[in-house]
Design a protein around this motif. Structure first.
Motif, short mmCIF file in Angstrom:
data_model
loop_
_atom_site.label_atom_id
_atom_site.label_comp_id
_atom_site.label_asym_id
_atom_site.label_seq_id
_atom_site.Cartn_x
_atom_site.Cartn_y
_atom_site.Cartn_z
N ARG A 156 0.86 -1.17 0.00
CA ARG A 156 0.00 0.00 0.00
C ARG A 156 0.90 1.23 0.00
O ARG A 156 1.80 1.33 0.83
N HIS A 157 0.65 2.14 -0.95
CA HIS A 157 1.46 3.36 -0.99
C HIS A 157 0.78 4.42 -1.85
O HIS A 157 -0.30 4.21 -2.38
N ARG A 212 1.91 11.74 14.40
CA ARG A 212 2.33 10.42 14.88
C ARG A 212 3.82 10.17 14.67
O ARG A 212 4.34 9.12 15.04
N ARG A 222 5.26 4.73 1.24
CA ARG A 222 4.70 3.45 1.64
C ARG A 222 3.85 3.66 2.87
O ARG A 222 4.25 4.35 3.81
N ALA A 224 2.91 2.57 5.99
CA ALA A 224 3.39 1.63 7.00
C ALA A 224 2.36 1.48 8.11
O ALA A 224 1.36 2.23 8.19
N SER A 225 2.62 0.55 8.99
CA SER A 225 1.73 0.29 10.12
C SER A 225 1.59 1.56 10.96
O SER A 225 2.58 2.24 11.27
N GLY A 226 0.38 1.90 11.30
CA GLY A 226 0.11 3.07 12.13
C GLY A 226 -0.19 4.33 11.35
O GLY A 226 -0.63 5.33 11.94
N TRP A 228 -2.39 4.52 8.65
CA TRP A 228 -3.84 4.53 8.43
C TRP A 228 -4.46 3.62 9.49
O TRP A 228 -4.21 2.42 9.50
N THR A 229 -5.23 4.21 10.38
CA THR A 229 -5.72 3.48 11.54
C THR A 229 -7.23 3.30 11.49
O THR A 229 -7.93 3.89 10.64
N TRP A 240 -10.58 0.64 2.67
CA TRP A 240 -9.92 0.07 1.50
C TRP A 240 -10.94 -0.73 0.69
O TRP A 240 -11.61 -1.61 1.22
#
Length: 410
Positions: A156-157, A212, A222, A224-226, A228-229, A240
């Motif tokens: 995802r990017h 954040r 990219r 990364a985790s955190g 998109w919450t 998504w």
């Protein structure tokens, strides 16, 4: 120099639905413009005609088997198989399934890639959907994608630098897309945050990312985790969503949409990316300096070599490109003036190019429909004859390691 009718976009009265009618038929229930405004991404069945055997001169009915059953698809599949064969000779299979995401880095100028890059109907949708409606475009060569079951394809990017986009609109006009050459399903498709382009949502989300401590200045971002919450999903009302394409579908999306792919792959999935980018008034500078110049891109088409840079700013060497032309690559040419301009063989100031533009975007619907049909006829015939030359050269240069020789096809 004279300029085509489409140069005055507002006065031309042309719409995406009008082009849809001219090149495909009656548009879907919802107008293309409404889908584009609401979602920021549309799927258009633009290349289904590749399966029409009548374009190859076959007069048999659709249900009568013959050598042209399936139209160009059998040759397209064989061409991909050929490049797959040569990828296998040069890459570690284990590495391929884990790290390469299915990219076919030796396939820059396959016949199907050249055909799609030169398609005037595909080009027309880009002109009408770009925010600036620029009509001087060129396709920046990039490699194709061909995944098999088990290949790691999830990502995802965004293909833009978000801070530069937000501060000065950089890359705002570079709409993106891919053409699907195999039937997808929900486990093997593109997924997007549809609607992220609306009402400043991208800026609001990026401010949260910065708070954040997860922002960066990369060429692409990219997710990364955190980043998109679940809270973002609830607050923005976006999730998504998967856009499943069928063989011959073209997906066109706005650059502000975060997107990615499902994965790992569970079946064969093949796509090509045209990367149409705008050319400045000087006919040299492109939408972004990162993509290089018109002269450099035209040279890559002329010499059938990798482009020095891709539209997001990646260098082809960084992305593992082979530093030479593939021995079995052959020019697909003679398709028309617009087609030549899309791959840098002519300038957009050429009078023949302008004449074709005035037919494609002109007021005479019938003339435009005939123009598209005649182009497809030429393209199909040229593909057929040029594919035979691809086979000959691949056997000549690779000898006992030739894909076509090992398959017993010559």
């Amino acid at each position: 120099m004279p300029k085509p009718r489409i140069d005055q976009f507002a006065a031309s009265g042309m719409t995406a639905d009008e082009i849809y009618t001219r090149v495909i038929g009656p548009p879907p229930t919802a107008p293309i413009a409404d889908l584009w405004d609401a979602d920021g991404s549309v799927v258009i069945p633009l290349f289904r005609w590749l399966g029409e055997k009548k374009l190859l001169g076959c007069t048999h009915s659709a249900d009568v088997p013959c050598e042209h059953t399936g139209g160009l698809w059998s040759m397209i599949d064989l061409e991909f198989d050929m490049y797959e064969h040569h990828r296998a000779q040069g890459e570690n299979p284990a590495e391929e399934s884990v790290t390469s995401m299915g990219w076919l880095r030796c396939m820059w100028h396959g016949l199907i890639q050249q055909l799609i890059r030169q398609d005037p109907a595909y080009y027309a949708f880009y002109v009408l959907l770009r925010p600036d409606h620029a009509w001087r475009l060129i396709s920046v060569p990039w490699y194709s994608k061909s995944t098999s079951a088990g290949a790691q394809t999830a990502f995802r990017h965004l293909d833009i630098n978000i801070p530069r986009y937000l501060s000065r609109g950089r890359s705002a006009n570079i709409i993106q897309g891919a053409v699907t050459l195999s039937d997808e399903d929900p486990a093997n498709c593109t997924e997007l945050l549809l609607g992220m382009h609306r009402q400043g949502l991208l800026q609001q989300w990026w401010e949260r990312v910065e708070q954040r401590g997860l922002s960066n200045q990369n060429v692409v971002h990219r997710i990364a985790s955190g980043m998109w919450t679940a809270a973002d999903e609830a607050d923005f009302g976006l999730t998504w969503q998967r856009q499943v394409c069928h063989r011959g579908d073209a997906r066109i999306s706005r650059p502000e949409l975060p997107y990615g792919s499902t994965g790992p792959a569970t079946q064969v999935r093949r796509t090509v990316l045209p990367w149409f980018i705008g050319i400045g008034e000087d006919h040299e500078q492109l939408d972004t300096h990162d993509a290089g110049t018109w002269s450099a891109v035209a040279a890559s088409h002329r010499d059938l070599i990798p482009a020095e840079r891709g539209t997001p700013g990646f260098t082809s060497v960084h992305r593992g490109a082979v530093p030479y032309a593939f021995p079995g690559a052959v020019h697909l040419q003679g398709l028309g003036a617009i087609s030549d301009a899309l791959v840098g063989r002519r300038r957009w100031t050429n009078t023949s190019v302008i004449s074709e533009l005035d037919v494609l975007f002109g007021a005479d619907t019938h003339a435009a429909e005939v123009f598209i049909q005649q182009w497809r006829q030429r393209a199909a015939q040229a593909f057929l004859t040029t594919f035979q030359e691809v086979q000959r050269l691949e056997v000549l240069y690779y000898g006992v390691n030739s894909f076509f020789r090992l398959r017993g096809l010559v």
